[in-house]
Motif scaffolding. Structure first.
Motif, PDB file in Angstrom:
ATOM      1  N   GLN A  42       0.826  -1.206   0.000  1.00 30.20           N
ATOM      2  CA  GLN A  42       0.000   0.000   0.000  1.00 30.20           C
ATOM      3  C   GLN A  42       0.862   1.259   0.000  1.00 30.20           C
ATOM      4  N   ASP A  43       1.880   1.270   0.854  1.00 33.39           N
ATOM      5  CA  ASP A  43       2.767   2.435   0.929  1.00 33.39           C
ATOM      6  C   ASP A  43       3.495   2.642  -0.394  1.00 33.39           C
ATOM      7  N   LYS A  44       3.932   1.532  -1.006  1.00 33.31           N
ATOM      8  CA  LYS A  44       4.665   1.629  -2.272  1.00 33.31           C
ATOM      9  C   LYS A  44       3.760   2.164  -3.378  1.00 33.31           C
ATOM     10  N   ILE A  45       2.498   1.723  -3.396  1.00 32.01           N
ATOM     11  CA  ILE A  45       1.557   2.209  -4.404  1.00 32.01           C
ATOM     12  C   ILE A  45       1.355   3.712  -4.255  1.00 32.01           C
ATOM     13  N   SER A  46       1.203   4.178  -3.026  1.00 25.73           N
ATOM     14  CA  SER A  46       1.003   5.609  -2.785  1.00 25.73           C
ATOM     15  C   SER A  46       2.185   6.417  -3.301  1.00 25.73           C
ATOM     16  N   ILE A  47       3.398   5.921  -3.046  1.00 29.97           N
ATOM     17  CA  ILE A  47       4.603   6.606  -3.514  1.00 29.97           C
ATOM     18  C   ILE A  47       4.671   6.579  -5.037  1.00 29.97           C
ATOM     19  N   SER A  71       7.196   6.179 -21.953  1.00 33.56           N
ATOM     20  CA  SER A  71       7.657   7.020 -20.847  1.00 33.56           C
ATOM     21  C   SER A  71       7.045   6.636 -19.516  1.00 33.56           C
ATOM     22  N   LEU A  72       5.764   6.275 -19.527  1.00 33.90           N
ATOM     23  CA  LEU A  72       5.085   5.937 -18.275  1.00 33.90           C
ATOM     24  C   LEU A  72       4.469   4.543 -18.278  1.00 33.90           C
ATOM     25  N   SER A  73       4.601   3.808 -19.373  1.00 29.57           N
ATOM     26  CA  SER A  73       3.943   2.506 -19.459  1.00 29.57           C
ATOM     27  C   SER A  73       4.470   1.535 -18.413  1.00 29.57           C
ATOM     28  N   GLY A  74       5.769   1.584 -18.129  1.00 34.38           N
ATOM     29  CA  GLY A  74       6.335   0.685 -17.125  1.00 34.38           C
ATOM     30  C   GLY A  74       5.738   0.915 -15.759  1.00 34.38           C
ATOM     31  N   GLU A  75       5.606   2.202 -15.382  1.00 27.82           N
ATOM     32  CA  GLU A  75       5.031   2.529 -14.083  1.00 27.82           C
ATOM     33  C   GLU A  75       3.575   2.075 -13.989  1.00 27.82           C
ATOM     34  N   LEU A  76       2.819   2.280 -15.071  1.00 28.66           N
ATOM     35  CA  LEU A  76       1.417   1.872 -15.067  1.00 28.66           C
ATOM     36  C   LEU A  76       1.283   0.356 -14.953  1.00 28.66           C
ATOM     37  N   ASN A  77       2.136  -0.379 -15.654  1.00 27.91           N
ATOM     38  CA  ASN A  77       2.090  -1.840 -15.592  1.00 27.91           C
ATOM     39  C   ASN A  77       2.421  -2.340 -14.190  1.00 27.91           C
ATOM     40  N   ASP A  78       3.437  -1.733 -13.569  1.00 26.98           N
ATOM     41  CA  ASP A  78       3.804  -2.125 -12.207  1.00 26.98           C
ATOM     42  C   ASP A  78       2.666  -1.847 -11.233  1.00 26.98           C
ATOM     43  N   LEU A  79       2.037  -0.689 -11.395  1.00 27.35           N
ATOM     44  CA  LEU A  79       0.917  -0.344 -10.521  1.00 27.35           C
ATOM     45  C   LEU A  79      -0.242  -1.321 -10.702  1.00 27.35           C
ATOM     46  N   ALA A  80      -0.489  -1.734 -11.935  1.00 29.89           N
ATOM     47  CA  ALA A  80      -1.579  -2.677 -12.200  1.00 29.89           C
ATOM     48  C   ALA A  80      -1.347  -3.987 -11.455  1.00 29.89           C
ATOM     49  N   LYS A  81      -0.099  -4.466 -11.445  1.00 35.01           N
ATOM     50  CA  LYS A  81       0.224  -5.708 -10.744  1.00 35.01           C
ATOM     51  C   LYS A  81       0.031  -5.550  -9.239  1.00 35.01           C
ATOM     52  N   LYS A  82       0.406  -4.393  -8.711  1.00 36.70           N
ATOM     53  CA  LYS A  82       0.263  -4.160  -7.272  1.00 36.70           C
ATOM     54  C   LYS A  82      -1.207  -4.029  -6.874  1.00 36.70           C
ATOM     55  N   ILE A  83      -1.994  -3.407  -7.735  1.00 40.72           N
ATOM     56  CA  ILE A  83      -3.427  -3.309  -7.472  1.00 40.72           C
ATOM     57  C   ILE A  83      -4.040  -4.703  -7.442  1.00 40.72           C
ATOM     58  N   SER A  84      -3.633  -5.551  -8.389  1.00 36.64           N
ATOM     59  CA  SER A  84      -4.139  -6.920  -8.441  1.00 36.64           C
ATOM     60  C   SER A  84      -3.766  -7.682  -7.175  1.00 36.64           C
ATOM     61  N   PHE A  85      -2.522  -7.499  -6.713  1.00 38.51           N
ATOM     62  CA  PHE A  85      -2.075  -8.145  -5.473  1.00 38.51           C
ATOM     63  C   PHE A  85      -2.914  -7.668  -4.296  1.00 38.51           C
ATOM     64  N   SER A  86      -3.195  -6.374  -4.263  1.00 40.04           N
ATOM     65  CA  SER A  86      -3.979  -5.803  -3.169  1.00 40.04           C
ATOM     66  C   SER A  86      -5.393  -6.364  -3.155  1.00 40.04           C
ATOM     67  N   GLN A  93     -11.909  -3.975   1.764  1.00 43.35           N
ATOM     68  CA  GLN A  93     -12.192  -3.627   0.379  1.00 43.35           C
ATOM     69  C   GLN A  93     -12.278  -2.119   0.155  1.00 43.35           C
ATOM     70  N   ASP A  94     -12.582  -1.365   1.207  1.00 42.24           N
ATOM     71  CA  ASP A  94     -12.619   0.093   1.063  1.00 42.24           C
ATOM     72  C   ASP A  94     -11.245   0.625   0.668  1.00 42.24           C
ATOM     73  N   GLN A  95     -10.191   0.035   1.244  1.00 45.82           N
ATOM     74  CA  GLN A  95      -8.831   0.441   0.899  1.00 45.82           C
ATOM     75  C   GLN A  95      -8.513   0.092  -0.547  1.00 45.82           C
ATOM     76  N   VAL A  96      -8.930  -1.095  -0.970  1.00 47.39           N
ATOM     77  CA  VAL A  96      -8.685  -1.530  -2.344  1.00 47.39           C
ATOM     78  C   VAL A  96      -9.400  -0.607  -3.329  1.00 47.39           C
ATOM     79  N   ILE A  97     -10.631  -0.255  -3.018  1.00 43.27           N
ATOM     80  CA  ILE A  97     -11.414   0.619  -3.897  1.00 43.27           C
ATOM     81  C   ILE A  97     -10.740   1.976  -4.050  1.00 43.27           C
ATOM     82  N   GLU A  98     -10.221   2.514  -2.949  1.00 40.82           N
ATOM     83  CA  GLU A  98      -9.533   3.803  -3.021  1.00 40.82           C
ATOM     84  C   GLU A  98      -8.289   3.710  -3.898  1.00 40.82           C
ATOM     85  N   LEU A  99      -7.542   2.611  -3.769  1.00 39.43           N
ATOM     86  CA  LEU A  99      -6.354   2.412  -4.601  1.00 39.43           C
ATOM     87  C   LEU A  99      -6.739   2.324  -6.076  1.00 39.43           C
TER      88      LEU A  99
END
Length: 234
Positions: A42-47, A71-86, A93-99
């Motif tokens: 969660q902290d890493k996603i926020s950063i 330029s930003l596709s790598g960051e978006l892909n990484d975030l997508a994986k972290k969202i899936s993990f979350s 689920q409220d935390q997941v929805i906010e993410l």
């Protein structure tokens, strides 16, 4: 009951108690580690979100030679994986929805930025909007997600923007209205200025965007030339 039986029963009891306490401690320890890992995610996603938003501002100020389609596709892909993990590991689920809301807004901002860059710098970008819902209500959504994830890995020029249809977010609701997406016709893929409903195969998507294969050939040729020049330099 003789003395030997008493000793045997006490021994069995102590062994059972030891095993029970050990199992309880191990379970508590593993759960604690799992919660700690989730908190770190969660902290890493926020950063990452803050970092990506800063990148948006920087890229808008740079000249065309400083940006690319990835330029930003790598960051978006990484975030997508972290969202899936979350989604799989965070019980709240409220935390997941906010993410997911943060991530959805980030994707929309990326699309708007890439449109400006594509217009100004003639950068090769192929956008796809993908709308999904839960597996219980959409049996084809899992298959569609897998296809788009694989294509995104093969073609860096392809930018897949994935959105949970049921997410309560005004910006997302505007997209849904613009593309005329219906909750009874998911998965839905908007590509090449047309909405497709139901499962879309790899072949159909590549047929819709024949330029992707041209981009791949040109990219591999450029990489081969760069590798050859590097070998000559050594």
């Amino acid at each position: 009951m003789n003395r030997k039986d008493v000793i045997r029963y006490i021994t069995v009891f102590l062994i059972t108690l030891t095993l029970f306490l050990s199992a309880t401690w191990l379970s508590s320890f593993l759960n604690g580690r799992k919660l700690e890992d989730v908190k770190n995610i969660q902290d890493k996603i926020s950063i990452d979100i803050l970092s990506s938003e800063t990148q948006f501002q920087l890229l808008q100020e740079f000249s065309c030679k400083d940006v690319s389609a990835t330029s930003l596709s790598g960051e978006l892909n990484d975030l997508a994986k972290k969202i899936s993990f979350s989604e799989e590991n965070i019980k709240n689920q409220d935390q997941v929805i906010e993410l997911k809301k943060y991530y959805s807004l980030l994707q929309i901002k990326d699309y708007l930025l890439m449109e400006k860059i594509r217009s100004k710098c003639r950068v090769s970008v192929v956008p796809i909007f993908y709308f999904y819902t839960t597996e219980e209500n959409c049996s084809d959504c899992v298959r569609q997600s897998a296809v788009l994830t694989e294509l995104r890995g093969q073609y860096p020029e392809l930018r897949v923007y994935s959105f949970d249809y049921n997410l309560k977010l005004s910006a997302l609701e505007s997209l849904i209205k613009i593309f005329k997406v219906e909750d009874t016709k998911l998965p839905a893929v908007y590509m090449n200025e047309r909405l497709y409903t139901g499962f879309q195969s790899t072949e159909k998507i590549l047929k819709t965007f024949p330029e992707l294969e041209k981009y791949r050939i040109a990219r591999e040729k450029a990489e081969a030339q760069l590798e050859a020049q590097t070998k000559l330099g050594n």
